[in-house]
Design a protein around this motif. Structure first.
Motif, PDB file in Angstrom:
ATOM      1  N   LEU A  97       0.368  -1.585   0.502  1.00 40.24           N
ATOM      2  CA  LEU A  97       0.433   0.105   0.320  1.00 40.24           C
ATOM      3  C   LEU A  97       0.974   1.187  -0.029  1.00 40.24           C
ATOM      4  O   LEU A  97       1.887   1.398   0.020  1.00 40.24           O
ATOM      5  N   ASP A 101      -3.605   4.541  -1.514  1.00 41.83           N
ATOM      6  CA  ASP A 101      -3.744   3.512  -1.856  1.00 41.83           C
ATOM      7  C   ASP A 101      -5.200   2.855  -0.938  1.00 41.83           C
ATOM      8  O   ASP A 101      -5.069   3.457   0.033  1.00 41.83           O
ATOM      9  N   THR A 102      -6.284   2.246  -1.094  1.00 41.53           N
ATOM     10  CA  THR A 102      -7.169   1.827  -0.230  1.00 41.53           C
ATOM     11  C   THR A 102      -7.504  -0.061   0.149  1.00 41.53           C
ATOM     12  O   THR A 102      -7.001  -0.296  -0.589  1.00 41.53           O
ATOM     13  N   THR A 173      -7.905   3.994   3.783  1.00 38.14           N
ATOM     14  CA  THR A 173      -7.008   4.902   2.990  1.00 38.14           C
ATOM     15  C   THR A 173      -6.068   4.782   3.411  1.00 38.14           C
ATOM     16  O   THR A 173      -5.794   5.599   4.893  1.00 38.14           O
ATOM     17  N   LYS A 174      -5.453   4.233   3.166  1.00 43.56           N
ATOM     18  CA  LYS A 174      -3.228   4.582   3.666  1.00 43.56           C
ATOM     19  C   LYS A 174      -3.312   6.236   3.605  1.00 43.56           C
ATOM     20  O   LYS A 174      -2.990   6.897   1.988  1.00 43.56           O
ATOM     21  N   GLY A 214      -2.634   0.614   7.734  1.00 42.40           N
ATOM     22  CA  GLY A 214      -1.370   0.413   6.973  1.00 42.40           C
ATOM     23  C   GLY A 214      -0.047   0.830   7.606  1.00 42.40           C
ATOM     24  O   GLY A 214       0.892  -0.039   6.471  1.00 42.40           O
ATOM     25  N   THR A 240      -8.773  -4.134  -3.831  1.00 45.95           N
ATOM     26  CA  THR A 240      -8.064  -3.060  -3.297  1.00 45.95           C
ATOM     27  C   THR A 240      -8.857  -1.779  -4.009  1.00 45.95           C
ATOM     28  O   THR A 240      -8.608  -0.334  -3.612  1.00 45.95           O
TER      29      THR A 240
END
Length: 268
Positions: A97, A101-102, A173-174, A214, A240
């Motif tokens: 991630l 990114d999710t 969400t990172k 994350g 993702t």
């Protein structure tokens, strides 16, 4: 030259979808016979006791918001106390991630008020990275990581949940940085329309920018679910991108044909 530009433009439009990846999916379609998880564990699921958690072939939780629902569901019959079942899957490294990114999660849960907590948790090592819990009293909780090798949970604004079948969706969400991390986790509890991210509307609960999602970067490798008498879970999906959840309505055949012809005309 125009044809090349149009083709490139079309590919660029499709590019985000090409990066989508299904991390884990289980529709509980194991055939037409019930399976006791502690005796005929052909599914990979198992329990730590002799409690009769089963794959119920006739108890699939059908829901118009979820495409492709097949088979039965994982449940607990009778008047037993709450128990957990877990299974492993091909590891997904959280180190994949990047910022922005999710991970998306969805499941159908049949909640039976007052019998036991109802939960679903995706775990890496001993840390729950993503999941939810509905308490015996009907309070919804969101689970995540606290970036210290431990679990963290949040009591959401959803309380007084009564017995019923619900769609639960989570987006993690990172964020940027290392610690503290500005990551967010959003949870939708039983949205009316799950056809698109826009259709979901506002999240039932959001951690804001105070989640450490994350940051432990270990590999997700197992999923655990638990519930009491009368409870069940079905259609567990983790991916993702939102599209990995396969929740958008399938277009009518005539609509699909028109879209295909329009796309061909555009390329030509």
């Amino acid at each position: 030259m125009k044809t090349k530009l149009i083709t490139f433009s079309l590919l660029a439009t499709l590019a985000p979808a090409l990066h989508a990846s299904t991390v884990y999916s289980d529709s509980f379609d194991y055939g037409t016979s019930d399976i006791l998880l502690n005796s005929a564990n052909a599914t990979g699921w198992g329990t730590a006791s002799s409690t009769l958690l089963i794959y119920d072939a006739s108890a699939g939780i059908n829901d118009a918001r979820v495409n492709g629902e097949t088979g039965g569901a994982l449940g607990m019959p009778g008047s037993q106390t709450g128990q957990n079942a877990s299974t492993s899957f091909t590891s997904y490294s959280m180190s994949n991630l990047a910022e922005g990114d999710t991970l998306w999660m969805s499941t159908l849960v049949q909640y039976s008020s007052g019998t036991a907590d109802h939960s679903l948790q995706f775990t890496g090592g001993s840390v729950t990275e993503l999941g939810f819990n509905i308490t015996t009293a009907g309070t919804l909780q969101l689970w995540g990581s606290d970036n210290g090798g431990a679990n963290a949970f949040h009591n959401t604004t959803a309380t007084g949940i009564t017995s019923g079948t619900y769609l639960v969706m989570i987006r993690a969400t990172k964020g940027a940085g290392t610690s503290p991390a500005a990551s967010t986790i959003d949870l939708w509890f039983n949205p009316t329309d799950a056809a698109s991210v826009a259709a979901l509307g506002s999240a039932t609960f959001s951690t804001g920018a105070d989640s450490k999602f994350g940051r432990d970067v270990q590999a997700l490798s197992s999923v655990t679910t638990g519930f009491g008498s009368g409870g069940a879970i079905d259609e567990i999906r983790l991916g993702t991108e939102f599209t990995d959840l396969n929740l958008a309505p399938i277009p009518e055949p005539s609509t699909s044909a028109l879209l295909g012809l329009a796309g061909l005309a555009l390329i030509l």
